[in-house]
Design an enzyme around this catalytic site. Structure first.
Site, mmCIF file in Angstrom:
data_model
loop_
_atom_site.group_PDB
_atom_site.id
_atom_site.type_symbol
_atom_site.label_atom_id
_atom_site.label_comp_id
_atom_site.label_asym_id
_atom_site.label_seq_id
_atom_site.Cartn_x
_atom_site.Cartn_y
_atom_site.Cartn_z
ATOM 1 N N ASP A 152 0.815 -1.217 0.000
ATOM 2 C CA ASP A 152 0.000 0.000 0.000
ATOM 3 C C ASP A 152 0.852 1.273 0.000
ATOM 4 O O ASP A 152 1.870 1.337 0.684
ATOM 5 C CB ASP A 152 -0.902 -0.026 1.247
ATOM 6 C CG ASP A 152 -2.118 0.839 1.057
ATOM 7 O OD1 ASP A 152 -2.428 1.198 -0.093
ATOM 8 O OD2 ASP A 152 -2.767 1.173 2.066
HETATM 9 C C1 LIG Z 1 3.473 -9.022 -10.643
HETATM 10 C C2 LIG Z 1 2.546 -7.949 -10.312
HETATM 11 C C3 LIG Z 1 1.210 -7.954 -10.935
HETATM 12 C C4 LIG Z 1 2.953 -6.983 -9.472
HETATM 13 C C5 LIG Z 1 2.132 -5.917 -8.943
HETATM 14 C C6 LIG Z 1 2.950 -4.718 -8.601
HETATM 15 C C7 LIG Z 1 2.317 -3.788 -7.621
HETATM 16 C C8 LIG Z 1 3.255 -3.037 -6.754
HETATM 17 C C9 LIG Z 1 0.989 -3.622 -7.515
HETATM 18 C C10 LIG Z 1 0.353 -2.749 -6.494
HETATM 19 C C11 LIG Z 1 -0.958 -2.242 -6.919
HETATM 20 C C12 LIG Z 1 -1.709 -1.515 -5.870
HETATM 21 C C13 LIG Z 1 -3.152 -1.391 -6.137
HETATM 22 C C14 LIG Z 1 -1.113 -0.986 -4.766
HETATM 23 C C15 LIG Z 1 -1.795 -0.245 -3.690
HETATM 24 O O1 LIG Z 1 -1.320 1.086 -3.589
HETATM 25 P P1 LIG Z 1 -2.335 2.273 -3.839
HETATM 26 O O2 LIG Z 1 -2.442 2.494 -5.302
HETATM 27 O O3 LIG Z 1 -3.643 1.935 -3.153
HETATM 28 O O4 LIG Z 1 -1.662 3.494 -3.154
HETATM 29 P P2 LIG Z 1 -2.344 4.522 -2.137
HETATM 30 O O5 LIG Z 1 -2.645 3.725 -0.904
HETATM 31 O O6 LIG Z 1 -1.278 5.538 -1.915
HETATM 32 O O7 LIG Z 1 -3.570 5.087 -2.790
#
Ligand SMILES: CC(C)=CCC/C(C)=C/CC/C(C)=C/COP(=O)(O)OP(=O)(O)O
Length: 361
Positions: free
Chosen positions: A49
């Site tokens: 996150d």
């Molecule tokens: C192999 C593969 C598919 C890898 C995935 C890589 C990866 C790091 C995915 C994370 C996606 C995600 C929704 C993260 C949450 O942060 P957020 O966007 O909710 O951030 P925030 O909490 O700041 O809003």
């Protein structure tokens, strides 16, 4: 402003200079070697996150934040597999994430396609540590081109047997648990012996009532059970005669449990629903076969599970919430978590040994 930019450039130059990189690598190996002397969590899960907040804080595109998040994941996977973690489960895309803007969803999907391929290539990270990829989630929500990339990555790494990377994509625990319960019910509603008439299903209301009665009868004294049986056997005790098959099976339960059992074919044709245990459901979860979840880490200061690993979190799972954002997460943040886990695990083991000794005394 110019000064701070200058300092940050100097820091970057210093950190990337070959002797410093070499020094850090040596130190990392030493620390990992020290960690390996103690117990190692066999199954670790991450809620990655804070990518968007990191992007906002650094005035870069959201997608760039997710890309840096992936780099952070690669670093941490290396630490996990080097220390001997067998299964890493990551929350890569929640079913809820489909509510984000089309631009971001599309970007996350293309990123998944590219990164899954990168991870699974010959000689790449997973190959080096003998780890196979499994993608856990609702395939029906994923577009064909992404599914192809998933299947390719799974097939390419299928021969790797030392470790596993579970990529939850698109996933929520409620969806996983619902599917597991549905599959279990379906399995237990399928006759294992001779096929039975369609009405005689183990999950029918009558069937359950009959089972409860059977158990109650077994727990009451014999003379009372006899009285109850003879009363139930009288035709006047039957309330409804319209549904012949269901009704006759319900009344016959009370007449003679063993006769009913044979004539109904309950125990011989269907698996007994009473035999469904927590373990049965565990075996129907998407993580079936994985070791119990030892450690769950969520970054970015948010203290929620967000519908992730709800079934897998058990009484001994350590759940750790860290303040750093996912793209900042590295060995130096993870190390104290692992040391604390080792300390707690040793304490639990000592307590268990103490209880064992006490039991023997
Ligand atoms: C192999 C593969 C598919 C890898 C995935 C890589 C990866 C790091 C995915 C994370 C996606 C995600 C929704 C993260 C949450 O942060 P957020 O966007 O909710 O951030 P925030 O909490 O700041 O809003």
């Amino acid at each position: 402003m110019a000064d701070s930019l200058h300092n940050s450039r100097i820091r970057k130059w210093f950190a990337s200079s070959p002797p410093v990189v070499w020094g850090f690598r040596q130190m990392r190996e030493l620390l990992i070697g020290a960690l390996k002397q103690g117990p190692i969590p066999q199954h670790v899960a991450f809620v990655m996150d804070g990518n968007r907040r990191f992007a906002r804080n650094h005035h870069i595109e959201t997608v760039e934040g997710h890309n840096l998040g992936f780099e952070s994941l690669a670093r941490i996977l290396e630490v996990c597999y080097k220390t001997g973690v067998k299964v890493v489960t990551i929350y890569a895309f929640s079913i809820e994430n489909f509510k984000r803007s089309k631009h971001e969803v599309d970007a996350l999907m293309s990123m998944a396609k590219v990164k899954l391929q990168q991870l699974s290539e010959h000689g790449a990270l997973l190959d080096r540590y003998g780890a196979s990829i499994r993608v856990l989630g609702q395939r029906s929500l994923v577009k064909a081109d992404v599914l192809e990339a998933i299947d390719r990555a799974v097939a390419l790494t299928a021969g790797n047997k030392k470790a596993i990377l579970n990529v939850c994509f698109p996933y929520t625990s409620r969806d996983e648990i619902t599917t597991a319960v549905r599959d279990t019910v379906e399995e237990y509603s399928r006759p294992v012996g001779e096929p039975l008439p369609p009405l005689k299903r183990p999950f029918s209301e009558t069937h359950i009532t009959q089972h409860i009665r059977q158990q109650m009868l077994q727990s009451v004294p014999e003379d009372l059970a006899e009285q109850h049986s003879s009363r139930s056997a009288s035709p006047s005790s039957s309330k409804d005669t319209s549904s012949a098959a269901e009704h006759s099976s319900a009344t016959s339960t009370a007449i003679n449990v063993s006769d009913q059992d044979d004539s109904y074919g309950y125990s011989s044709a269907f698996r007994d629903p009473e035999s469904i245990t927590a373990e049965t459901l565990t075996d129907h979860m998407l993580t079936a076969g994985a070791p119990p979840l030892d450690l769950l880490v969520r970054t970015s200061g948010v203290q929620r599970l967000s519908d992730f690993m709800l079934w897998q979190c058990h009484e001994k799972t350590s759940i750790v919430f860290l303040e750093c954002l996912w793209p900042e997460f590295d060995l130096w943040n993870f190390l104290p978590v692992l040391v604390e886990w080792q300390w707690q695990r040793k304490k639990i083991q000592e307590q268990e040994r103490g209880r064992g000794r006490h039991g023997l005394d």
